[in-house]
Design an enzyme around this catalytic site. Structure first.
Site, short mmCIF file in Angstrom:
data_model
loop_
_atom_site.label_atom_id
_atom_site.label_comp_id
_atom_site.label_asym_id
_atom_site.label_seq_id
_atom_site.Cartn_x
_atom_site.Cartn_y
_atom_site.Cartn_z
N TYR A 149 0.84 -1.21 0.00
CA TYR A 149 0.00 0.00 0.00
C TYR A 149 0.87 1.25 0.00
CZ TYR A 149 -3.77 3.13 1.63
OH TYR A 149 -4.69 4.15 1.76
N GLU A 151 4.14 1.81 -0.62
CA GLU A 151 5.00 2.02 -1.79
C GLU A 151 4.17 2.14 -3.07
OE1 GLU A 151 7.81 3.00 -1.27
OE2 GLU A 151 9.08 1.73 -0.05
N LYS A 153 1.27 3.59 -3.25
CA LYS A 153 0.78 4.97 -3.25
C LYS A 153 1.92 5.95 -3.53
CE LYS A 153 -3.66 4.65 -2.09
NZ LYS A 153 -4.76 5.32 -2.80
N VAL A 192 -11.79 2.78 13.77
CA VAL A 192 -13.01 3.45 14.24
C VAL A 192 -14.21 2.50 14.10
CG1 VAL A 192 -14.60 5.36 13.86
CG2 VAL A 192 -12.13 5.77 13.77
#
Ligand code: NAD
Ligand code: UDP
Length: 322
Positions: A149, A151, A153, A192
């Site tokens: 994720y 790298e 991005k 959350v």
């Protein structure tokens, strides 16, 4: 008020948590919206309110393959965002970020569209600089479980800036910090939704590590507003721009807030801290304030209350007194 002139807007990942809120906002603003999604983590239910709307359509498509549509603007949000989901098939995660970016940038080049990338605070990795400003280059493990994720991005950001330098593409890069709100999936795995679902069901609250690690949580309506403002800036504004709420909390503090707001009898139970879990994360949003006139308006307690009410309805737990 509708924003004029009306545009045709592509939202990749439009059936996901953020994407579905963005689609609603863009339709409400008077635009035509094409939502492209492969339903990996998104659902048709997320865009239910828009089904049948004359200015909204959904295309089932995986952005690792080329796409041919005629649009004025592209919001590239397609990519699983929860660690549980992006680590389930890490090769596909990198492909979605990298091949997906190449395909969407190629599309933007062909049709001369403006294109916005949903990048992430994960480009800062486990940051050695606090709070994180856009000029910080980050501290990222290139070979760990989060690397597909992080790298992916980072490479997508590189591609955006190379298309800007090489082809003068009109790009916008938003670095999104932890965002939450109604329509997160109950099994999403992010903190959350996990804590709220556990509290409403009276199950143990799964606190990873000692809970001293921090995050800064932004409510979804604020984040969507920031994305739209960024897209509407002049061509000289490329970003990267941090979008997030600077109010930093420990994860233990978040667990305690959720227990207090739900009135739950759940107890906190600790679990091992996942590898490479960042210790601290807080956006410096001076750039967003200056370039977009943007700052978040929804505080944590207010945003949590709305999210708790959503999950209470969804799960039918009936725990929340309204
Ligand atoms: P999400 O998982 O709810 O949404 C992602 C959407 O992309 C889903 O609908 C999924 O089905 C779709 N998708 C995944 N791979 C695809 C592919 N190959 N082709 C087409 N569609 C694909 O996550 P979200 O929270 O809505 O995140 C949206 C975007 O924002 C992601 O790019 C994420 O990296 C970024 N972001 C989110 C946060 C956050 O806190 N929510 C933080 C930083 C960055
Ligand atoms: N976390 C936790 N319990 C959970 C899920 C997450 O304590 O059930 C922690 C996780 O270890 C991290 C923080 O909450 O420190 C935020 O995790 P999340 O997966 O939401 O996003 P991240 O910011 O790590 O990508």
């Amino acid at each position: 008020m509708p924003r004029f002139p009306r545009k045709r807007v592509l939202v990749t990942g439009g059936a996901g948590f953020l994407g579905s809120h963005l689609c609603e906002r863009l339709v409400a603003d008077g635009h035509e919206v094409i939502c492209v999604d492969n339903f990996y983590t998104g659902t048709r239910e997320n865009t239910l309110a828009l089904h049948g709307h004359p200015r909204f359509e959904v295309i089932r498509h995986d952005i690792t393959f080329p796409l041919y549509v005629e649009v004025d603007e592209i919001y590239n949000l397609a990519c699983p965002a929860s660690p549980v989901h992006y680590q389930f098939d890490p090769v596909q995660t990198t492909k979605t970020s990298v091949h997906g970016a190449i395909n969407m940038l190629g599309l933007a080049k062909r049709v001369k569209a403006r294109i916005l990338q949903a990048s992430t605070s994960e480009v800062y990795g486990d940051p050695a600089v606090h709070p994180q400003r856009e000029d910080y280059w980050g501290n990222v493990n290139p070979i760990g479980p989060r690397s597909c994720y992080d790298e992916g991005k980072r490479c997508a950001e590189t591609l955006f800036f190379d298309y800007w330098r090489q082809h003068r593409l009109r790009i916008k890069v938003a670095r999104i910090f932890n965002t939450y709100g109604p329509r997160m999936h109950p099994d999403d795995g992010r903190v959350v939704s996990n804590f709220i679902v556990q509290a409403l069901r009276g199950e143990p609250i799964t606190l990873f590590g000692d809970g001293s690690q921090t995050r800064s949580f932004c409510f979804v309506s604020d984040l969507v507003d920031g994305l739209v403002r960024l897209m509407d800036t002049g061509d000289e504004v490329t970003g990267p721009v941090n979008l997030g709420n600077p109010a930093e909390v420990t994860i233990r503090g978040l667990a305690e807030r959720v227990i207090a707001l739900t009135g739950s009898a759940s107890r906190i139970e600790t679990r091992p801290l996942p590898a490479d879990d960042p210790h601290r994360r807080q956006p410096d949003i001076a750039a967003a304030k200056a370039a977009l006139g943007w700052a978040p308006a929804v505080g944590l307690d207010e945003g949590l209350a709305q999210t708790i009410a959503y999950f209470d309805r969804l799960l039918g737990t009936g725990s929340v007194r309204t």
